[in-house]
Design an enzyme around this catalytic site. Structure first.
Site, PDB file in Angstrom:
ATOM      1  N   HIS B 116      24.613  36.003-101.823  1.00 26.95           N
ATOM      2  CA  HIS B 116      23.412  35.897-102.662  1.00 26.95           C
ATOM      3  C   HIS B 116      23.692  36.178-104.130  1.00 26.95           C
ATOM      4  O   HIS B 116      22.871  35.854-104.986  1.00 26.95           O
ATOM      5  CB  HIS B 116      22.319  36.856-102.155  1.00 26.95           C
ATOM      6  CG  HIS B 116      21.796  36.479-100.807  1.00 26.95           C
ATOM      7  ND1 HIS B 116      22.303  37.023 -99.642  1.00 26.95           N
ATOM      8  CD2 HIS B 116      20.830  35.593-100.422  1.00 26.95           C
ATOM      9  CE1 HIS B 116      21.646  36.501 -98.597  1.00 26.95           C
ATOM     10  NE2 HIS B 116      20.765  35.631 -99.042  1.00 26.95           N
ATOM     11  N   ARG B 190      22.137  56.855 -83.995  1.00 24.58           N
ATOM     12  CA  ARG B 190      21.619  57.676 -82.904  1.00 24.58           C
ATOM     13  C   ARG B 190      21.748  59.123 -83.328  1.00 24.58           C
ATOM     14  O   ARG B 190      22.838  59.702 -83.259  1.00 24.58           O
ATOM     15  CB  ARG B 190      22.423  57.404 -81.621  1.00 24.58           C
ATOM     16  CG  ARG B 190      22.126  58.325 -80.421  1.00 24.58           C
ATOM     17  CD  ARG B 190      20.710  58.260 -80.000  1.00 24.58           C
ATOM     18  NE  ARG B 190      20.373  59.005 -78.793  1.00 24.58           N
ATOM     19  CZ  ARG B 190      19.462  59.980 -78.802  1.00 24.58           C
ATOM     20  NH1 ARG B 190      18.891  60.371 -79.928  1.00 24.58           N
ATOM     21  NH2 ARG B 190      19.122  60.551 -77.667  1.00 24.58           N
ATOM     22  N   CYS B 237      25.791  53.351 -77.624  1.00 26.26           N
ATOM     23  CA  CYS B 237      24.991  54.427 -77.035  1.00 26.26           C
ATOM     24  C   CYS B 237      24.855  54.172 -75.537  1.00 26.26           C
ATOM     25  O   CYS B 237      24.722  53.021 -75.101  1.00 26.26           O
ATOM     26  CB  CYS B 237      23.616  54.453 -77.688  1.00 26.26           C
ATOM     27  SG  CYS B 237      22.547  55.726 -77.012  1.00 26.26           S
ATOM     28  N   TYR B 373      23.173  62.195 -70.386  1.00 24.56           N
ATOM     29  CA  TYR B 373      24.329  61.284 -70.435  1.00 24.56           C
ATOM     30  C   TYR B 373      25.159  61.332 -69.148  1.00 24.56           C
ATOM     31  O   TYR B 373      26.364  61.535 -69.160  1.00 24.56           O
ATOM     32  CB  TYR B 373      25.185  61.578 -71.671  1.00 24.56           C
ATOM     33  CG  TYR B 373      24.448  61.298 -72.965  1.00 24.56           C
ATOM     34  CD1 TYR B 373      23.989  60.010 -73.231  1.00 24.56           C
ATOM     35  CD2 TYR B 373      24.182  62.298 -73.886  1.00 24.56           C
ATOM     36  CE1 TYR B 373      23.295  59.738 -74.398  1.00 24.56           C
ATOM     37  CE2 TYR B 373      23.486  62.025 -75.062  1.00 24.56           C
ATOM     38  CZ  TYR B 373      23.053  60.741 -75.302  1.00 24.56           C
ATOM     39  OH  TYR B 373      22.353  60.471 -76.457  1.00 24.56           O
TER      40      TYR B 373
END
Lengths: 518, 518
Positions: B116, B190, B237, B373
Site C-alpha cells: 500500500h 492467548r 493454543c 490443558y
C-alpha cells in the site's frame, strides 16, 4: 467317518516325569518340538502304562478330519489320540483356545502355556483317550527339493498363515493378547523371501566404514563384546489390519487381520555403538543407514531398507542389532542370528538376517524402501501413483484393536469383557483407550495393563480390557475401540478416507459386531 | 444517517513523503500507530493540499457506523475520511480484506501490507475522500484506573477478540494464511492474566541452580551473550477450533475459531545452554523444567507451566528463551522481554514474560499444568473428571483447517481455490493434505507451500492450496480437509468422538459449506 466317542478310563496316575509346577504365568520361550516331526517314542506323555487291550490306531489325516463339534474334536499328545469334544466347554482357558489345536497336536500350545505341565492336567486329558497314532505316520513332506523355501523352518500350527512362500503368518486374536510378551513361536512373521540357513560360527556382519575409514567384519562373538542392551519393543507390519481396507476396496497385499503385531524382549548391541566403532559420526547432512539382509531372491537381490542416520546415532532411540528374542537366540523366522530392531518404527525397517550396514547420502534403493511401504491419498490408483511423492513409512500412527470378543460371536447378557491391544509409533505412550458398545455414540475408558512406559521411549504396546454392563434388552453390540497417544493423536473413525492402494496404515477404529445371548 | 456518496476529486499528487516502493511482499514487522491514538497532525497522509472549500467533518463514531454495504463503507487514513463502497469490489487483495477495516482506520492494515505504500495507491484512495475527522475526536478511554488490565497494550483491530480481560484474540481466517510468517500485530494472542509492564533495563531472569550449585540472575544483555539461535516455529493454543466442539456439546473455554495458531521466526538463547550454564545436567530421573511468568493474578499467583527436562536439555529440541519475534523485540502481548518457545508443543508451555526457571522432580504445580490443558474421554464430565488421570498436553496432534473460502460463502462455478494451513506437533512434518469437495467421498491432494521442513524438526506449519474444478451442476460444496504427518497420523473424521469437557485438541476434519453461484 464319524469316530465312536469312546472313552478309555485312566488306569492310574502312573509315572509322571515332570515335577509339580505351580507357575501360572506362561513361559514366553518354550522349546517345543512338533509332535508330528518327532515320531512316536515312548514313554507316552500321559505317563500311563499301556493296557493289555490293543488300542485303536488312527492316521494323522483321520485326526485332522475331526476338528469341529460336528465331526467331533480330536487332538493328539505324543502318539495318543483324544476326543475332547465334551471337554471343550470346560477348558479353563476358554473353548476358543482349545479349538486352535482341534485336529492336531497339543504340544505346540502346551509349550506356550506352562500351566499345562501339571499332573492333574494330564490326568484329566487321559480320560478322553480314544486310541493311538499309527507309528509309521510321519509328517508328509510336501516340500520339493527344487523349492527355494525347502529350508524354511517348521512353524507353530496356531499361526494363521497368509502366505506360505514367502512365509507370512499371524497369531490368532485370542492368543495375541494372552501375554504381554508374545511367545516366540507365535510372534507374527513377515518374510519377503526364503529364510536363509545361517551358521552362528561362520556368520559375519559387514559394517562399511566412513570414507577413508575402516570397515568392520563382525562375528557374532564380536557383537557380544559391545555393551548388551535390552528393551521391550512392539513390532507391527505396515499391513496390519489390511483386511479391513480390502472390505472397502481392493488393494494389493497380504490379507492381514489384526495380528501383524507382536511384542518381544530384545537384546543386542546398540547400532550407535557399532557405527561409532566403525568411525561414523552424526553429521549435519541428511544421511541414512542402509541395511541389507542375507535373504535374497533367485536373482541374488537381497532384502534391504534404511532409517535416517539421526535416529541410528541417537542413543535415546535405542536402535539395536539384536541377537536375542525373549532370552533365546533369534528364531530363524525372526532373523537368526542378527536382525535390526528399530523401536517405534514400521516392521519393514527391522531387517532380518542382517548382512551389511552402510551409511549413505540417500535412502536405501531397495524396492521395499522406495516402491513399497509408503502411504497415499485414497484418490491415488495404480495408474497415477508416484512413489517418489510420498515419504517412506518410518514411525507408525496410533493403533488399537479388539482381540476379544470376536466378530460374530455371541456374548452373555449381564456383563461383557472386552480385551485388546494399543500401541503408537515413535516412542509415544498410549494414554487412553476408549471403548464403545454402541458403535461410537457413548464411550467407556478401558483399563490399561502392561509394562510402565518411559517418556519418549514407550516402544511397547499396552494391553487393555474393559468389563462393561450390557444394556438390558440389547440383542447385539457394535463394539468399537480407539486409542489416544501422548501426543493426543487419535485413530480416524472410518477406513475409507485412509484407504490406499497398498492397504498400509490401516488404523481406523476397530469394530466388532456381536450378538447378545437372550 | 446515510451519508452522501460525495467524491472529492484529487487536485494533484502534491508532496508524497514516502519513496516509491516496489516490494510486493508483506512486511512481517510493521511498526504502526493507531490512528485514533495518534490524533490528527498534518501532513495529511494522502499528501493533498487542502482546498479552499472547508471539508465535511465527521466523528469517529459516525465513521464506525458506516461499516457495511447497506450503511456504506467508510474508512479513515490520518484525519481524512473516505467512502470506499464503490471500491470494495475492485480491491486487488479481495473485498473481504478491505472489509476488515470498514468503519475504522486503514493504518493498521496498511502497516501489515507494504504494497500500500505507493503513490498510486494513495492517489486512488484520494478519489474517495468525503471529509475529515473532527480534530478533537480522540479515542474514548473506556479503561478505568482500577482495572488491572489498564496497562494492556493497544491491539490490532483486525484481531477477532474472544475475551478482552484477559486479552484473547485471533486473526481472521482470510489474513491467517496470507503470509507464511504471521505479522506480529495479528499473531494470535492467548493471555491468562493482565500483561505485565516490564522494563528492558531492570528485567531479570532467575534460573535456579542444581542443589549445591549456583543460581543465575540474568539481565537481557546477559541472555544476549549466549549463542543466538533462530528458528521458525508455529504456536497453537490447545483450544484452537474449540467452537466446533461447542457446536456438538457445551464446553468450558474461549470460543476460538480456526485462528488460535500462528507462525513466527523466533530468536533467543537455547534453554539447554542456559541450564548448562547454571550447572544442570540431564540425569536419568524424570525431572521437569518449571517456568514462571511475571504476569500474576490479584493474589500474586503467577502463570506457570513445565516441560520434561529431557526435552529442555536436548539441543535437537531447540527450546528457546526467545527475545525476538520476526526480527523485533517481543511485542508486549507476546512476552516482552523474554518468553519460552517450545517447538512442537502446545502454546500453554511457551511461558511469556518469563521470570523464573527451575528444575523440579515433578511437573509444575500450576493450575494450568495440572488442572487444565489435558484431554479426556467424551464420557468424562465435570462430576467425574479426575485431572490426575490424564497427562498434561505437551506435543499436539496433527491439525489442518480451511481458511478460504469461508463457511456460507458463495463461490463461482468453474473452478474453486481452497486455501488453508496444516501442522503437526513434535517436529513431525506434514506430508500431505487431502481435500474433498463432496464431504469426504472423494479426495484431491493439495499443493504444499512454505519453508522446507527438516526431519524431526518440522516446527512450522505448511500452507496449502488446491485449485479444483467445481463439478457441473453442483449447487453447493461440502469442502473438507485433513492432513497427514510423517508418522502417518491423520485427523479423525468427526468431532463428537474427541469431544472433551474443556474443548481442547479439536482436530477433526475441517468442514466448510459453500454455495455455488448459478
Amino acid at each position: 467317518m464319524l469316530a465312536p466317542p469312546l472313552r478309555q478310563q485312566s488306569l492310574g496316575a502312573g509315572r509322571v516325569s515332570q515335577p509339580p509346577c505351580g507357575r501360572l504365568t506362561p513361559n514366553p520361550n518354550p522349546v517345543y518340538h512338533n509332535a508330528a516331526a518327532q515320531g512316536c517314542d515312548p514313554p507316552s506323555p500321559t505317563g500311563l502304562q499301556a493296557t493289555q487291550e490293543s488300542p485303536h490306531v488312527y492316521t494323522r489325516e483321520e485326526v485332522r478330519s475331526h476338528s469341529s463339534p460336528e465331526t467331533r474334536i480330536w487332538v493328539t499328545l505324543g502318539c495318543e489320540v483324544f476326543d475332547v469334544t465334551e471337554f471343550v466347554d470346560l477348558h479353563p482357558g476358554g473353548p476358543s483356545k482349545l479349538m486352535l489345536a482341534a485336529g492336531g497336536p497339543l504340544e505346540p500350545f502346551w509349550a506356550l502355556y506352562a500351566v499345562h505341565n501339571q499332573p492333574h492336567v494330564r490326568e484329566m486329558l487321559a480320560q478322553y483317550k480314544i486310541g493311538e497314532l499309527s507309528p509309521e505316520d510321519k509328517v508328509p513332506s510336501t516340500l520339493k527339493t527344487s523349492d527355494p523355501y525347502i529350508d524354511d523352518p517348521i512353524r507353530h500350527p496356531a499361526l494363521k498363515v497368509n502366505s506360505q512362500r514367502p512365509f507370512n503368518a499371524e497369531p490368532p486374536p485370542e492368543l495375541l493378547t494372552e501375554n504381554y510378551i508374545t511367545p516366540n513361536p507365535i510372534f507374527f512373521t513377515r518374510n519377503h523371501l526364503p529364510v536363509p540357513n545361517l551358521d552362528r560360527e561362520t556368520y559375519r556382519l559387514h559394517v562399511v566404514g566412513p570414507p577413508g575409514g575402516q570397515s568392520l567384519c563382525l562375528s557374532l562373538d564380536d557383537l557380544y563384546k559391545f555393551p548388551r542392551h535390552e528393551i521391550t519393543v512392539t513390532l507391527q507390519c505396515a499391513g496390519n489390519r489390511r483386511s479391513e481396507m480390502t472390505q472397502f476396496k481392493e488393494v494389493r497385499g497380504l490379507e492381514w487381520n489384526i495380528g501383524a503385531i507382536s511384542t518381544a524382549r530384545w537384546a543386542g548391541a546398540r547400532l550407535c555403538d557399532v557405527l561409532a566403532k566403525a568411525g561414523h559420526q552424526l553429521c549435519e547432512t541428511e544421511a541414512h543407514v542402509c541395511f541389507e539382509g542375507l535373504d535374497s531372491d533367485p536373482t541374488g537381490t537381497a532384502y534391504g531398507a534404511s532409517i535416517p542416520l539421526a535416529r541410528a546415532m541417537d542413543p535415546e532411540a535405542e536402535v539395536l542389532l539384536a541377537y536375542e528374542m525373549n532370552g533365546q537366540p533369534l528364531p530363524r523366522d525372526h532373523g537368526f542370528p542378527v536382525r535390526v530392531v528399530v523401536p517405534g518404527v514400521v516392521g519393514a525397517r527391522h531387517v532380518k538376517w542382517l548382512g551389511k550396514v552402510s551409511v549413505e547420502p540417500e535412502e536405501s534403493y531397495s524396492h521395499w524402501q522406495r516402491r513399497d511401504y509408503k502411504g497415499f491419498s485414497p484418490s491415488v490408483d495404480w495408474d497415477t501413483v508416484d512413489f517418489d511423492s510420498a515419504p517412506s513409512i518410518q514411525e507408525l500412527p496410533v493403533q488399537s484393536a479388539i482381540t476379544e470378543p470376536k466378530d460374530g460371536e455371541t456374548v452373555q447378557s449381564g456383563e461383557v469383557t472386552i480385551k485388546g491391544y494399543a500401541w503408537s509409533g515413535g516412542g509415544r505412550a498410549v494414554v487412553r483407550v476408549d471403548v464403545s458398545l454402541d458403535g461410537g455414540l457413548t464411550w467407556h475408558v478401558a483399563e490399561l495393563d502392561g509394562e510402565e512406559q518411559r517418556p519418549r521411549k514407550a516402544w511397547a504396546w499396552r494391553l487393555w480390557q474393559l468389563q462393561a454392563p450390557v444394556p438390558a434388552g440389547r440383542k447385539e453390540l457394535n463394539i468399537v475401540c480407539k486409542a489416544v497417544d501422548d501426543s493426543y493423536n487419535v485413530q480416524p473413525d472410518t477406513v475409507a478416507p485412509i484407504w490406499n492402494l497398498r492397504g498400509v496404515l490401516s488404523n481406523a477404529w476397530h469394530r466388532v459386531h456381536v450378538h447378545v445371548a437372550p
